[in-house]
Design a protein around this motif. Sequence first.
Motif, PDB file in Angstrom:
ATOM      1  N   VAL A  62       0.491  -1.049   0.275  1.00 18.77           N
ATOM      2  CA  VAL A  62       0.318   0.012  -0.011  1.00 18.77           C
ATOM      3  C   VAL A  62       1.010   1.678  -0.043  1.00 18.77           C
ATOM      4  O   VAL A  62       0.807   2.157  -0.377  1.00 18.77           O
ATOM      5  CB  VAL A  62      -0.782  -0.069   1.156  1.00 18.77           C
ATOM      6  CG1 VAL A  62      -1.655   1.157   1.377  1.00 18.77           C
ATOM      7  CG2 VAL A  62      -1.761  -1.145   0.978  1.00 18.77           C
ATOM      8  N   MET A  63       1.863   1.347   0.762  1.00 19.71           N
ATOM      9  CA  MET A  63       2.535   2.765   0.749  1.00 19.71           C
ATOM     10  C   MET A  63       3.810   2.552  -0.056  1.00 19.71           C
ATOM     11  O   MET A  63       3.960   3.768  -0.847  1.00 19.71           O
ATOM     12  CB  MET A  63       3.831   2.421   2.243  1.00 19.71           C
ATOM     13  CG  MET A  63       3.035   2.459   3.629  1.00 19.71           C
ATOM     14  SD  MET A  63       1.984   3.210   4.126  1.00 19.71           S
ATOM     15  CE  MET A  63       2.881   5.279   3.374  1.00 19.71           C
ATOM     16  N   MET A  64       4.312   1.372  -1.052  1.00 19.97           N
ATOM     17  CA  MET A  64       5.094   1.664  -2.478  1.00 19.97           C
ATOM     18  C   MET A  64       3.622   1.977  -3.306  1.00 19.97           C
ATOM     19  O   MET A  64       3.708   2.572  -4.388  1.00 19.97           O
ATOM     20  CB  MET A  64       5.351   0.154  -2.664  1.00 19.97           C
ATOM     21  CG  MET A  64       6.013  -0.304  -2.108  1.00 19.97           C
ATOM     22  SD  MET A  64       6.962  -2.260  -2.558  1.00 19.97           S
ATOM     23  CE  MET A  64       7.120  -2.191  -4.006  1.00 19.97           C
ATOM     24  N   ILE A 146      12.876  -1.200   6.033  1.00 25.08           N
ATOM     25  CA  ILE A 146      12.114  -2.238   5.166  1.00 25.08           C
ATOM     26  C   ILE A 146      11.082  -1.002   3.668  1.00 25.08           C
ATOM     27  O   ILE A 146      10.986  -0.315   2.595  1.00 25.08           O
ATOM     28  CB  ILE A 146      11.067  -3.347   5.033  1.00 25.08           C
ATOM     29  CG1 ILE A 146      12.474  -4.169   5.914  1.00 25.08           C
ATOM     30  CG2 ILE A 146      10.977  -3.855   3.544  1.00 25.08           C
ATOM     31  CD1 ILE A 146      14.067  -4.088   5.029  1.00 25.08           C
ATOM     32  N   PHE A 147      10.305   0.113   4.711  1.00 21.22           N
ATOM     33  CA  PHE A 147       9.208   0.446   4.242  1.00 21.22           C
ATOM     34  C   PHE A 147       9.575   1.687   3.416  1.00 21.22           C
ATOM     35  O   PHE A 147       9.127   2.072   2.077  1.00 21.22           O
ATOM     36  CB  PHE A 147       8.363   0.983   5.468  1.00 21.22           C
ATOM     37  CG  PHE A 147       6.742   0.498   5.698  1.00 21.22           C
ATOM     38  CD1 PHE A 147       7.483  -1.229   5.964  1.00 21.22           C
ATOM     39  CD2 PHE A 147       5.651   0.413   5.847  1.00 21.22           C
ATOM     40  CE1 PHE A 147       6.372  -2.106   6.201  1.00 21.22           C
ATOM     41  CE2 PHE A 147       4.829  -0.454   5.851  1.00 21.22           C
ATOM     42  CZ  PHE A 147       4.430  -0.963   5.714  1.00 21.22           C
ATOM     43  N   SER A 148      10.621   1.761   4.280  1.00 20.71           N
ATOM     44  CA  SER A 148      11.059   3.111   3.382  1.00 20.71           C
ATOM     45  C   SER A 148      11.814   3.103   1.648  1.00 20.71           C
ATOM     46  O   SER A 148      12.106   4.017   0.982  1.00 20.71           O
ATOM     47  CB  SER A 148      11.985   4.102   4.244  1.00 20.71           C
ATOM     48  OG  SER A 148      11.757   5.230   5.534  1.00 20.71           O
ATOM     49  N   ILE A 149      12.968   2.047   2.260  1.00 19.07           N
ATOM     50  CA  ILE A 149      13.439   1.658   0.708  1.00 19.07           C
ATOM     51  C   ILE A 149      12.312   1.186  -0.067  1.00 19.07           C
ATOM     52  O   ILE A 149      12.734   1.466  -1.643  1.00 19.07           O
ATOM     53  CB  ILE A 149      14.131  -0.007   1.554  1.00 19.07           C
ATOM     54  CG1 ILE A 149      15.768   1.061   2.357  1.00 19.07           C
ATOM     55  CG2 ILE A 149      15.110   0.253   0.476  1.00 19.07           C
ATOM     56  CD1 ILE A 149      16.377  -0.624   3.021  1.00 19.07           C
ATOM     57  N   SER A 150      11.275   0.213  -0.127  1.00 22.55           N
ATOM     58  CA  SER A 150      10.523   0.489  -0.633  1.00 22.55           C
ATOM     59  C   SER A 150      10.179   1.294  -1.518  1.00 22.55           C
ATOM     60  O   SER A 150       9.123   0.865  -3.147  1.00 22.55           O
ATOM     61  CB  SER A 150       9.325  -1.059  -0.001  1.00 22.55           C
ATOM     62  OG  SER A 150       9.830  -1.980   0.254  1.00 22.55           O
ATOM     63  N   ALA A 151       8.872   2.292  -0.543  1.00 22.14           N
ATOM     64  CA  ALA A 151       9.157   3.713  -1.278  1.00 22.14           C
ATOM     65  C   ALA A 151      10.279   4.719  -1.900  1.00 22.14           C
ATOM     66  O   ALA A 151       9.619   4.694  -3.141  1.00 22.14           O
ATOM     67  CB  ALA A 151       8.903   4.544  -0.588  1.00 22.14           C
TER      68      ALA A 151
END
Length: 254
Positions: A62-64, A146-151
């Motif tokens: 979702v954040m991506m 992980i969320f940051s890098i995925s973004a």
Amino acid sequence: MSVIAVERIKLFSTRSPWWCMIVAAVLTVGFAALTTGFLKGAEEQQATIFITQPGAQLSQMVMMVMAALAVTTEYRFGTIRTSFQAVPQRAALLLGKTAVVAFLAGVIGLIASFGAWGIGSLFASNADLAINTGAEWRLLAGQGLIFSISAVFAVAVGILIRQSAGAIAILILWPLLVENLVNLIPKVGDDLARWAPFANGSSFLNQGQDFGLAGQGAGGSDFALSPWWALLYFAGWAAALMTIALVSASKRDA
């Protein structure tokens, strides 16, 4: 006004980021409630912190999506041209956007992971869900990284594709389907899968975990790298893709 401040205002001036943040947090916390709320007796006592995080990957997706839309929406409505006129250094503008989106994704990742752990601890009160090991801290706090890098991945794909549906399709199919299908390639499939970027992101989180009720194979076992090297490898993919995206944006018409 700095580029980052402008990008922050632009991001929060639309509804989609707010909805994505809410959905991402609710997914992780909600799945934690579902997986721990119905445990009884021996099952409850066997619960571990790992079982509170089943919704994390969906929240990551979702954040991506939110990160990709932060770019593709500007291309869709043509506002990216105005942005480039205001900030002729395209790389600086896009990096500012990336920084804002990555920071926000990281914060949501932390809120979601620790929120899910808190709900799990509340519902499975007889289980030992205390954070006792470095691996358990890595599983929870590492979600933010992980969320940051995925973004960053998502923004890069958005810059390259420039079209919302296409970018979102790639971002969802890549970790959920493509990396799993690589295993089917004869002879080399298993080796290639171990070096897939999102697989190494999961490896960073899952190595050394007590999987408890989920079973020892729940988080994978054939890891190519140690946890922090796996994170660095994942970040390296994101950095390389972003570099390609910035070069492309500098050379292509807006």
